[in-house]
Design an enzyme around this catalytic site. Structure first.
Site, PDB file in Angstrom:
ATOM      1  N   HIS A 228       0.851  -1.196   0.000  1.00  0.00           N
ATOM      2  CA  HIS A 228       0.000   0.000   0.000  1.00  0.00           C
ATOM      3  C   HIS A 228       0.883   1.240   0.000  1.00  0.00           C
ATOM      4  CE1 HIS A 228       1.182  -0.390   4.212  1.00  0.00           C
ATOM      5  NE2 HIS A 228       0.960   0.913   4.329  1.00  0.00           N
ATOM      6  N   ASP A 230       0.827   5.224   1.836  1.00  0.00           N
ATOM      7  CA  ASP A 230       0.156   5.917   2.935  1.00  0.00           C
ATOM      8  C   ASP A 230      -0.599   7.121   2.360  1.00  0.00           C
ATOM      9  OD1 ASP A 230       1.203   4.015   4.609  1.00  0.00           O
ATOM     10  OD2 ASP A 230       2.841   5.278   5.342  1.00  0.00           O
ATOM     11  N   HIS A 286       4.847   0.111   0.016  1.00  0.00           N
ATOM     12  CA  HIS A 286       5.557  -0.693   1.007  1.00  0.00           C
ATOM     13  C   HIS A 286       4.658  -1.780   1.566  1.00  0.00           C
ATOM     14  CE1 HIS A 286       3.749   2.854   2.927  1.00  0.00           C
ATOM     15  NE2 HIS A 286       3.616   2.139   4.037  1.00  0.00           N
ATOM     16  N   ARG A 296       7.015  -8.542  16.066  1.00  0.00           N
ATOM     17  CA  ARG A 296       7.467  -7.209  15.678  1.00  0.00           C
ATOM     18  C   ARG A 296       6.437  -6.163  16.062  1.00  0.00           C
ATOM     19  NH1 ARG A 296       7.159  -4.251  10.687  1.00  0.00           N
ATOM     20  NH2 ARG A 296       8.945  -2.852  10.466  1.00  0.00           N
TER      21      ARG A 296
HETATM   22  C1  OGA Z   1       1.579   1.507   8.108  1.00  0.00           C
HETATM   23  C2  OGA Z   1       2.826   0.805   7.732  1.00  0.00           C
HETATM   24  C3  OGA Z   1       4.819  -0.372   8.401  1.00  0.00           C
HETATM   25  C4  OGA Z   1       5.333  -1.176   9.525  1.00  0.00           C
HETATM   26  O1  OGA Z   1       1.195   1.431   9.286  1.00  0.00           O
HETATM   27  O2  OGA Z   1       1.005   2.163   7.212  1.00  0.00           O
HETATM   28  O3  OGA Z   1       3.144   0.768   6.581  1.00  0.00           O
HETATM   29  O4  OGA Z   1       6.494  -1.582   9.431  1.00  0.00           O
HETATM   30  N1  OGA Z   1       3.554   0.214   8.690  1.00  0.00           N
HETATM   31  O5  OGA Z   1       4.597  -1.417  10.487  1.00  0.00           O
HETATM   32 NI    NI Z   2       2.105   2.267   5.474  1.00  0.00          NI
END
Ligand code: OGA
Ligand code: NI
Length: 355
Positions: A228, A230, A286, A296
């Site tokens: 996605h 942001d 990402h 994590r």
């Molecule tokens: C998000 C995101 C990345 C992560 O919350 O939009 O891409 O590593 N998080 O948690």
């Molecule tokens: Ni994100």
């Protein structure tokens, strides 16, 4: 004026798209969470860690070159890390520890903070879940301002510390976001006047998202967070210690990891900065892959303009000569874009593209 939270409430979700599974109770990846493997998108296809490996730039915000470096990183990749960002490490540790405190609760306690079907804040699966037919190996907790109402449900007598830490963190992240944006504007040769800075800051839309990616019995089958971009202007992400899993998509390279760097925060460009920069800065795609050994935890802060702000290519960037500089997007209010994204995900940007 509508709040960010209200902008989301017009796209209600089904309960099945809110309640995460109880990760503590599963010993293997259920069908519902098993993603089809394709050559290209497979989480199994890890980046080759030998060889010429990609790393995102780390920028010391105290450096005299910080503006140039941050701007350049926005242009080349849409993502970078910052050090000397002024967020006390004690606060980062506290946010993490409060997040652990929440995510390590039993499932029946966490659902007390469940996001309501038409709500935007609270505990639940990722906002992008309805766009995918498989579920993600992820649970989240979203806040917009004080988390008091949710926290009180979870800890009737012990909510104060959680709220204090989350509010303090949001205040500091807001200031850091503004500092970064001001640097980026400078890099673009724009003044605060060019973007109506006082109004942009006046009622900024912001959200804080705690992300938990539990240990996964078969990470090759699962997806932590699906690909996605942001939505807002920029995102500041804190990743806990050695737990990597975040990957960015790079033309010609495929998925490459963003390794956590001790004390650094990850900053990435969101759709709205992509639009305002007239596509000079990419809105980086990402995703997150889960791990077999590490639970994590990440803390994302999203910063955008007020809901009634018109987002469009900044004038100073488009009025110079030639076709090259013509506006590539029509302008749209933050509220409309947030809703368009909530309904169309990755199609939203193309819906406002004009060339
Ligand atoms: C998000 C995101 C990345 C992560 O919350 O939009 O891409 O590593 N998080 O948690
Ligand atoms: Ni994100």
């Amino acid at each position: 004026m509508a709040t960010l939270s209200e902008a989301y409430t017009e796209t209600p979700l089904h309960l099945q798209h809110i309640i995460p599974i109880d990760f503590d109770s599963v010993e293997e990846v259920p069908q519902s969470h098993s993603w089809p493997q394709s050559d290209d998108e497979s989480p199994r296809r890890m980046f080759n860690l030998d060889g010429d490996h990609f790393s995102i730039p780390a920028i010391d915000l105290d450096s005299p070159d910080a503006i140039e470096m941050a701007g350049h990183a926005c242009k080349i990749m849409g993502i970078f890390q910052v050090t000397n960002h002024g967020i006390p490490s004690s606060l980062l540790r506290e946010v993490e520890s409060q997040a652990w405190r929440f995510f390590t609760l039993p499932a029946r306690a966490k659902v007390k903070a469940l996001r309501s079907p038409s709500g935007a804040t609270g505990y639940g699966v990722a906002r992008i879940a309805p766009f995918f037919n498989k579920f993600m190996w992820h649970e989240g907790f979203t806040m917009m301002g004080s988390p008091l109402e949710h926290a009180r449900e979870v800890w009737p007598h012990g909510y104060r510390k959680f709220c204090e830490v989350m509010e303090d963190y949001q205040d500091k992240m807001k200031a850091l976001s503004e500092r970064l944006l001001a640097m980026i504007l400078k890099y673009l040769g724009l003044s605060e006047h060019d973007v109506d800075w006082p109004r942009l800051r006046s009622n900024a839309c912001t959200a804080l998202q705690l992300n938990s990616y539990p240990r996964c019995p078969d990470p090759g089958q699962a997806m932590g967070l699906a690909p996605h971009t942001d939505t807002l202007l920029l995102t500041i992400l804190h990743q806990n210690h050695s737990a990597h899993g975040l990957q960015v998509h790079r033309e010609g390279q495929g998925w490459v990891p963003v390794f956590p760097m001790n004390g650094a925060l990850v900053v990435n460009v969101g759709d709205m900065l992509h639009i305002m920069s007239n596509a000079m800065f990419p809105s980086v795609v990402h995703r997150v892959i889960p791990s077999e050994n590490t639970h994590r935890l990440t803390v994302g802060y999203f910063y955008g303009p007020p809901t009634d702000f018109h987002v469009g290519p900044i004038h100073g960037l488009t009025q110079t000569s030639g076709q090259e500089d013509a506006a590539r997007f029509r302008s749209i209010t933050v509220k409309d874009y947030v809703q368009m994204k909530a309904k169309n995900l990755d199609k939203a940007l193309s819906m406002i593209r004009i060339r």
